[in-house]
Enzyme design. Structure first.
Site, short mmCIF file in Angstrom:
data_model
loop_
_atom_site.label_atom_id
_atom_site.label_comp_id
_atom_site.label_asym_id
_atom_site.label_seq_id
_atom_site.Cartn_x
_atom_site.Cartn_y
_atom_site.Cartn_z
CD GLU A 96 -2.87 1.28 0.32
OE1 GLU A 96 -2.42 1.58 -0.82
OE2 GLU A 96 -4.09 1.26 0.56
CG ASP A 97 -0.96 4.79 -1.47
OD1 ASP A 97 -1.63 4.16 -0.62
OD2 ASP A 97 -1.49 5.61 -2.25
CG ASP A 100 -4.92 9.29 6.33
OD1 ASP A 100 -4.12 9.97 7.00
OD2 ASP A 100 -6.00 9.76 5.93
CG PHE A 149 -3.39 15.74 1.12
CD1 PHE A 149 -4.28 14.77 1.59
CD2 PHE A 149 -3.16 15.82 -0.25
CE1 PHE A 149 -4.93 13.91 0.69
CE2 PHE A 149 -3.80 14.98 -1.14
CZ PHE A 149 -4.69 14.03 -0.67
NE ARG A 162 -3.20 8.32 -9.38
CZ ARG A 162 -3.84 7.98 -8.27
NH1 ARG A 162 -3.17 7.59 -7.22
NH2 ARG A 162 -5.16 8.04 -8.21
#
Ligand code: IMP
Ligand code: MG
Length: 172
Positions: A96-97, A100, A149, A162
């Protein structure tokens, strides 16, 4: 947008190599199924798997969402693209990136555990621990990051950014 670099390309690639080395050792001789969670983890999963030494590695793709088009988590997992293979009795690593709130990963883990893999681990490039709403810990973490963010290297703002080769944040 005023983007500040948080993790530059060199630091990013160095850490990804370390994670690849660690996974190579821990899974020596075993078949590994890497599940890349589209779209955010695409860049990371490609670079990570290039650093895993194994001739029994499969890379698979899923696309899930718990976000919609804004920054709020809805809490339910929508499977946009499911797995194409059976993972029963397999050693699976979810790639996963970012974790959060943790809601996506908790739901995804629950979904995959129902398929009875032999083992299921989580490798996340970024971990924003401060934002957790549910209890979840990744087995492999690239970087712990502050509550900003984040953009770049797969992570987007409304689909854009991206393609940045580094991790940055919006400095407004
Ligand atoms: P969670 O369910 O709140 O843990 O959300 C995880 C997903 O939200 C990630 O897979 C990302 O796609 C997205 N996300 C969370 N934080 C960020 C961020 O800072 N930048 C870009 N996407 C993010
Ligand atoms: Mg994602």
């Amino acid at each position: 947008m005023n983007i500040q670099v948080l993790i530059d390309e060199e630091k990013l690639q160095k850490r990804i190599k370390e994670l690849g080395d660690q996974i190579s050792k821990e899974y020596e001789g075993k078949e590994i199924i890497v599940i890349c969670v589209l779209r955010g983890a695409a860049y990371f999963a490609v670079d990570l798997t290039k650093n895993i030494r194994s001739d029994k590695l499969l890379i698979e793709f899923m696309q899930v969402s718990s976000y919609g088009n804004n920054k709020e988590t809805t809490g339910n997992l929508k499977i946009v693209k499911d797995l194409d293979i059976d993972i029963e009795n397999k050693n699976v690593i979810i790639v996963e990136d970012i974790i959060d709130s943790g809601i996506t990963m908790v739901n995804l883990k629950k979904y995959l555990l129902e398929k009875n893999p032999q083992s299921l681990k989580v490798c996340t490039l970024l971990d924003k621990k401060e934002r957790r709403k549910v209890e979840i810990e990744a087995d492999y973490v690239g970087f712990d990051i502050p509550n900003e963010f984040i953009l770049g290297y797969g992570l987007d703002y409304e689909g854009h950014y991206r393609n940045l080769p580094y991790i940055g944040y919006n400095k407004e």
